[in-house]
Design a protein around this motif. Sequence first.
Motif, PDB file in Angstrom:
ATOM      1  N   TRP A 156      -6.744   7.311 -10.867  1.00 50.10           N
ATOM      2  CA  TRP A 156      -7.400   8.523 -10.203  1.00 50.10           C
ATOM      3  C   TRP A 156      -7.761   9.361 -11.588  1.00 50.10           C
ATOM      4  O   TRP A 156      -7.193   9.310 -12.680  1.00 50.10           O
ATOM      5  N   ARG A 189       0.571   4.409  -2.572  1.00 49.31           N
ATOM      6  CA  ARG A 189       0.284   5.679  -2.235  1.00 49.31           C
ATOM      7  C   ARG A 189       1.498   6.790  -2.648  1.00 49.31           C
ATOM      8  O   ARG A 189       1.527   7.761  -3.113  1.00 49.31           O
ATOM      9  N   ARG A 190       2.743   5.871  -2.500  1.00 47.04           N
ATOM     10  CA  ARG A 190       4.058   6.823  -2.838  1.00 47.04           C
ATOM     11  C   ARG A 190       3.778   7.403  -4.388  1.00 47.04           C
ATOM     12  O   ARG A 190       4.379   8.361  -4.891  1.00 47.04           O
ATOM     13  N   TYR A 213       1.074   7.321  -6.107  1.00 49.71           N
ATOM     14  CA  TYR A 213       0.120   8.349  -6.365  1.00 49.71           C
ATOM     15  C   TYR A 213       0.359   9.936  -5.944  1.00 49.71           C
ATOM     16  O   TYR A 213       0.121  10.750  -6.633  1.00 49.71           O
ATOM     17  N   GLU A 214       0.954  10.014  -4.827  1.00 49.44           N
ATOM     18  CA  GLU A 214       1.562  11.381  -4.408  1.00 49.44           C
ATOM     19  C   GLU A 214       2.741  11.769  -5.032  1.00 49.44           C
ATOM     20  O   GLU A 214       2.542  12.990  -5.478  1.00 49.44           O
ATOM     21  N   GLU A 252       0.837  -1.191   0.074  1.00 46.45           N
ATOM     22  CA  GLU A 252      -0.059   0.220  -0.063  1.00 46.45           C
ATOM     23  C   GLU A 252       0.958   1.362   0.009  1.00 46.45           C
ATOM     24  O   GLU A 252       0.383   2.195  -0.668  1.00 46.45           O
TER      25      GLU A 252
END
Length: 145
Positions: A96, A12-13, A15-16, A8
């Motif tokens: 996204w 997330r890394r 995505y950000e 996860e």
Amino acid sequence: MHDDDNTEADIRRIYEQWHHTVVSRDINGLMALYAEDAILETPLILATLRDKKVGMLEGKAAIHAFFDAGLRKLPGELGRWYRTGTFFSNGRQLTWEYPRATPQGDQIDLVEVMDVAHGLITHHRVYWGWTGFQSLMAISDRATP
């Protein structure tokens, strides 16, 4: 867990960091997120790299050239980069949206879809909405002699 499974934290890394590096025009940080043999698909390739006849690039070097040219040639033309903070992932694919409607008005509408393995983007597809399509057409019209 298989070798190519992502945590996860990996998802997330990406995505950000993908968003942060594009907005800050950090080409080196952006390219650190891609695998050496990554594939990128977006119609913006045709508007940015005029010698290309297909909206697909293979390999990190080709993707680097595209982002380098795009970040230099198209400053500010592609919107506000507003997103809601919502993303979807099954551990292998990350998705996204940059929605058309934002608190500051309309922006170019995009959906980012990324296949991820070993914590790196291996296949990145960008789907353009209606507002984005109109912007691509305007860019193309300006470039036509």
